[in-house]
Design an enzyme around this catalytic site. Structure first.
Site, PDB file in Angstrom:
ATOM      1  N   LYS A  18      54.924 -63.633  27.367  1.00 32.70           N
ATOM      2  CA  LYS A  18      55.057 -63.140  25.988  1.00 32.70           C
ATOM      3  C   LYS A  18      56.257 -62.211  25.773  1.00 32.70           C
ATOM      4  O   LYS A  18      56.797 -62.156  24.676  1.00 32.70           O
ATOM      5  CB  LYS A  18      53.768 -62.426  25.556  1.00 32.70           C
ATOM      6  CG  LYS A  18      52.631 -63.375  25.223  1.00 32.70           C
ATOM      7  CD  LYS A  18      51.462 -62.609  24.659  1.00 32.70           C
ATOM      8  CE  LYS A  18      50.453 -63.552  24.038  1.00 32.70           C
ATOM      9  NZ  LYS A  18      49.464 -62.843  23.223  1.00 32.70           N
ATOM     10  N   ASP A  77      49.582 -62.908  16.461  1.00 35.87           N
ATOM     11  CA  ASP A  77      48.389 -62.120  16.820  1.00 35.87           C
ATOM     12  C   ASP A  77      48.092 -61.057  15.757  1.00 35.87           C
ATOM     13  O   ASP A  77      46.939 -60.726  15.505  1.00 35.87           O
ATOM     14  CB  ASP A  77      48.591 -61.418  18.177  1.00 35.87           C
ATOM     15  CG  ASP A  77      48.428 -62.380  19.349  1.00 35.87           C
ATOM     16  OD1 ASP A  77      47.717 -63.397  19.199  1.00 35.87           O
ATOM     17  OD2 ASP A  77      49.024 -62.121  20.411  1.00 35.87           O
TER      18      ASP A  77
HETATM   19  P1  NAP Z   1      45.769 -56.074  29.301  1.00 40.42           P
HETATM   20  O1  NAP Z   1      47.196 -56.087  28.887  1.00 40.42           O
HETATM   21  O2  NAP Z   1      45.418 -56.206  30.738  1.00 40.42           O
HETATM   22  O3  NAP Z   1      45.154 -54.690  28.750  1.00 40.42           O
HETATM   23  C1  NAP Z   1      43.813 -54.296  29.008  1.00 40.42           C
HETATM   24  C2  NAP Z   1      43.651 -52.819  28.670  1.00 40.42           C
HETATM   25  O4  NAP Z   1      42.286 -52.471  28.940  1.00 40.42           O
HETATM   26  C3  NAP Z   1      44.530 -51.881  29.527  1.00 40.42           C
HETATM   27  O5  NAP Z   1      44.902 -50.773  28.755  1.00 40.42           O
HETATM   28  C4  NAP Z   1      43.536 -51.446  30.629  1.00 40.42           C
HETATM   29  O6  NAP Z   1      43.820 -50.202  31.170  1.00 40.42           O
HETATM   30  C5  NAP Z   1      42.257 -51.354  29.826  1.00 40.42           C
HETATM   31  N1  NAP Z   1      41.076 -51.412  30.689  1.00 40.42           N
HETATM   32  C6  NAP Z   1      40.745 -52.408  31.541  1.00 40.42           C
HETATM   33  N2  NAP Z   1      39.567 -52.115  32.144  1.00 40.42           N
HETATM   34  C7  NAP Z   1      39.182 -50.891  31.674  1.00 40.42           C
HETATM   35  C8  NAP Z   1      38.082 -50.035  31.941  1.00 40.42           C
HETATM   36  N3  NAP Z   1      37.118 -50.392  32.787  1.00 40.42           N
HETATM   37  N4  NAP Z   1      38.010 -48.848  31.280  1.00 40.42           N
HETATM   38  C9  NAP Z   1      38.976 -48.490  30.407  1.00 40.42           C
HETATM   39  N5  NAP Z   1      40.048 -49.260  30.118  1.00 40.42           N
HETATM   40  C10 NAP Z   1      40.151 -50.440  30.739  1.00 40.42           C
HETATM   41  O7  NAP Z   1      44.961 -57.205  28.556  1.00 40.42           O
HETATM   42  P2  NAP Z   1      45.200 -57.756  27.068  1.00 40.42           P
HETATM   43  O8  NAP Z   1      46.077 -58.939  27.112  1.00 40.42           O
HETATM   44  O9  NAP Z   1      45.554 -56.604  26.184  1.00 40.42           O
HETATM   45  O10 NAP Z   1      43.745 -58.312  26.705  1.00 40.42           O
HETATM   46  C11 NAP Z   1      42.667 -57.417  26.554  1.00 40.42           C
HETATM   47  C12 NAP Z   1      41.417 -58.134  26.038  1.00 40.42           C
HETATM   48  O11 NAP Z   1      41.666 -58.683  24.758  1.00 40.42           O
HETATM   49  C13 NAP Z   1      40.946 -59.303  26.912  1.00 40.42           C
HETATM   50  O12 NAP Z   1      39.541 -59.299  26.930  1.00 40.42           O
HETATM   51  C14 NAP Z   1      41.465 -60.526  26.186  1.00 40.42           C
HETATM   52  O13 NAP Z   1      40.685 -61.671  26.405  1.00 40.42           O
HETATM   53  C15 NAP Z   1      41.322 -60.052  24.746  1.00 40.42           C
HETATM   54  N6  NAP Z   1      42.256 -60.735  23.834  1.00 40.42           N
HETATM   55  C16 NAP Z   1      41.736 -61.461  22.818  1.00 40.42           C
HETATM   56  C17 NAP Z   1      42.567 -62.085  21.915  1.00 40.42           C
HETATM   57  C18 NAP Z   1      41.966 -62.864  20.783  1.00 40.42           C
HETATM   58  O14 NAP Z   1      42.683 -63.638  20.137  1.00 40.42           O
HETATM   59  N7  NAP Z   1      40.704 -62.681  20.472  1.00 40.42           N
HETATM   60  C19 NAP Z   1      43.963 -61.987  22.061  1.00 40.42           C
HETATM   61  C20 NAP Z   1      44.478 -61.236  23.125  1.00 40.42           C
HETATM   62  C21 NAP Z   1      43.608 -60.615  24.007  1.00 40.42           C
HETATM   63  P3  NAP Z   1      44.833 -50.039  32.424  1.00 40.42           P
HETATM   64  O15 NAP Z   1      46.180 -50.362  31.883  1.00 40.42           O
HETATM   65  O16 NAP Z   1      44.637 -48.634  32.809  1.00 40.42           O
HETATM   66  O17 NAP Z   1      44.386 -51.030  33.457  1.00 40.42           O
END
Ligand code: NAP
Length: 290
Positions: free
Chosen positions: A72, A108
Site C-alpha cells: 500500500k 478505505d
Molecule cells: P496493523 O497495521 O498491524 O495495525 C494494528 C494496530 O493494532 C497497531 O497499532 C497495533 O499496535 C495494534 N494492536 C495489535 N494488537 C494489540 C493489542 N493486543 N493491544 C493494543 N493494540 C494492539 O493492522 P491494520 O492493517 O491497521 O489492520 C487492523 C485491523 O483492521 C485488522 O483486524 C484488519 O483486518 C482490519 N481492517 C479492516 C478493514 C475493512 O475494510 N473492514 C480494512 C483494513 C483493516 P502495535 O503497532 O503496537 O503492534
C-alpha cells in the site's frame, strides 16, 4: 456461470500473500450481476517484483487493481499520479490505468465513512476515539477529519510508534486535530467519546472472546455513542456485542470492506450506482460456506 472469452477484461488485487483476499468474491459477484464482461483475479506479488509486476499488468491491459498488504505504501513510487486523499493517508489501495500509467487513490476513507454518513449526526460535535495506530487507523483519521470532527484521539500501546504516528502527517490540518495518547488514557477518554473505533486485531481469531474495551469501561459509555469495529470476522465481535448490550449503535467491518470495494468499482466503471447489496450478500454467503 460467466463465460470468460478473448474479450473479457480484467481487474484484480495485488498483495503478498493475497490468497485470503475477499475482494475476488465480492467483485466477481457484482460484475456477474451487472452482466459486464469483466473478471477479477488475485495476483500474489513479492515485494521485490512489485515495480516490474504492476508495469506488466498495465501493459497486459488490466484496467484496475486493488492493493493490499504489503504494497500500500511502496506502490506509491510506481504511479503517474496520486490523489489528495491517498496522499493524506499515505497509502494507496486502488489503481486505475490512465493515459500516463497507473493512477492511485485510497477508497478505505470513503469505505469507512459510508455507513456513518447514513446516520443523522452533527459531526462537528463528534469526538472520535480510535483504538490502534496501524495502517487502517490512518484511513480512519482522514475520514474523521473529512467528516469535520474537531478533535481526533488515537490510543496506542507503543509509545515510539504512537509518537511516529503523530509526526507522520504531511497535511498540517490533520496533524493539528490529532491527539495521540497511551492506551492507559482510555478510562478517562471513554466517558467523553461519541465515536469509538477499533482498528486493532483484538477480537479476531484465535481470540474471538477478547475486546479492546472491557465490559466495565463499556458501561461508562453514553448510549448515543457509535461503536465501529473494523474487524469483519467474527461478526459481531465481542467489542460490538458489549456495545450492543449497552444500547450503542454498532457498525462492523464488513460494511467498510464492501463500501471500499464499491468505491473502487465506481472509479473503474465510471458508474455511481453500484449494487452494494450484491457485494455484501456474496461475502455473507462466502463466510457461511468457509
Ligand atoms: P496493523 O497495521 O498491524 O495495525 C494494528 C494496530 O493494532 C497497531 O497499532 C497495533 O499496535 C495494534 N494492536 C495489535 N494488537 C494489540 C493489542 N493486543 N493491544 C493494543 N493494540 C494492539 O493492522 P491494520 O492493517 O491497521 O489492520 C487492523 C485491523 O483492521 C485488522 O483486524 C484488519 O483486518 C482490519 N481492517 C479492516 C478493514 C475493512 O475494510 N473492514 C480494512 C483494513 C483493516 P502495535 O503497532 O503496537 O503492534
Amino acid at each position: 456461470m460467466q463465460i470468460i472469452t478473448g474479450k473479457t477484461q480484467l481487474f484484480g488485487v495485488i498483495g503478498h500473500p493475497v490468497s485470503h483476499s475477499l475482494s475476488p468474491v465480492m467483485h466477481n459477484a457484482v460484475l456477474r450481476h451487472l452482466q459486464l464482461d469483466y473478471a477479477y483475479a488475485a495476483f500474489p506479488i513479492a515485494p521485490e517484483n512489485l515495480k516490474m509486476a504492476i508495469a506488466g499488468l498495465g501493459m497486459s491491459g488490466v484496467q484496475g487493481l486493488n492493493v493490499t498488504i504489503p504494497h500500500k505504501q511502496s506502490v506509491m513510487s510506481c504511479l503517474s499520479s496520486i490523489s489528495t486523499v491517498a496522499q493524506q493517508v499515505g497509502a494507496v489501495n486502488t489503481l486505475t490505468m490512465g493515459a500516463k500509467g497507473w493512477e492511485g487513490t485510497n477508497t478505505d476513507v470513503e469505505g469507512f465513512m459510508a455507513p456513518l454518513l447514513k446516520l443523522n449526526r452533527d459531526w462537528a460535535q463528534v469526538n472520535p476515539v480510535i483504538l490502534g495506530n496501524g495502517g487502517a487507523a490512518r484511513a480512519v483519521v482522514v475520514a474523521c477529519y473529512q467528516l469535520g470532527c474537531p478533535e481526533i484521539v488515537v490510543v496506542g500501546r507503543n509509545f515510539d510508534k504512537l509518537a511516529q504516528f503523530q509526526q507522520s502527517w504531511g497535511d498540517r490540518r490533520i496533524k493539528e486535530r490529532l491527539n495521540t495518547l497511551p492506551w492507559e488514557a482510555l478510562p478517562a477518554l471513554i466517558p467523553q467519546a461519541t465515536l469509538l473505533v477499533n482498528t486493532t486485531p483484538i477480537g479476531m481469531a484465535p481470540h474471538p472472546h477478547q475486546s479492546p474495551v472491557s465490559e466495565a469501561l463499556m458501561a461508562q459509555v453514553t448510549p448515543t455513542v457509535i461503536a465501529y469495529d473494523l474487524i469483519y470476522t467474527p461478526r459481531p465481535t465481542q467489542f460490538l456485542k458489549l456495545a450492543k448490550r449497552h444500547g450503542l449503535k454498532t457498525i462492523d467491518g464488513l460494511e467498510m470492506l464492501v463500501q471500499q470495494g464499491a468505491a473502487s468499482l465506481k472509479i473503474w466503471l465510471k458508474q455511481e450506482d453500484i449494487p452494494v447489496k450484491i457485494m455484501r450478500q456474496a461475502l455473507i454467503d462466502y463466510f457461511g460456506q468457509s
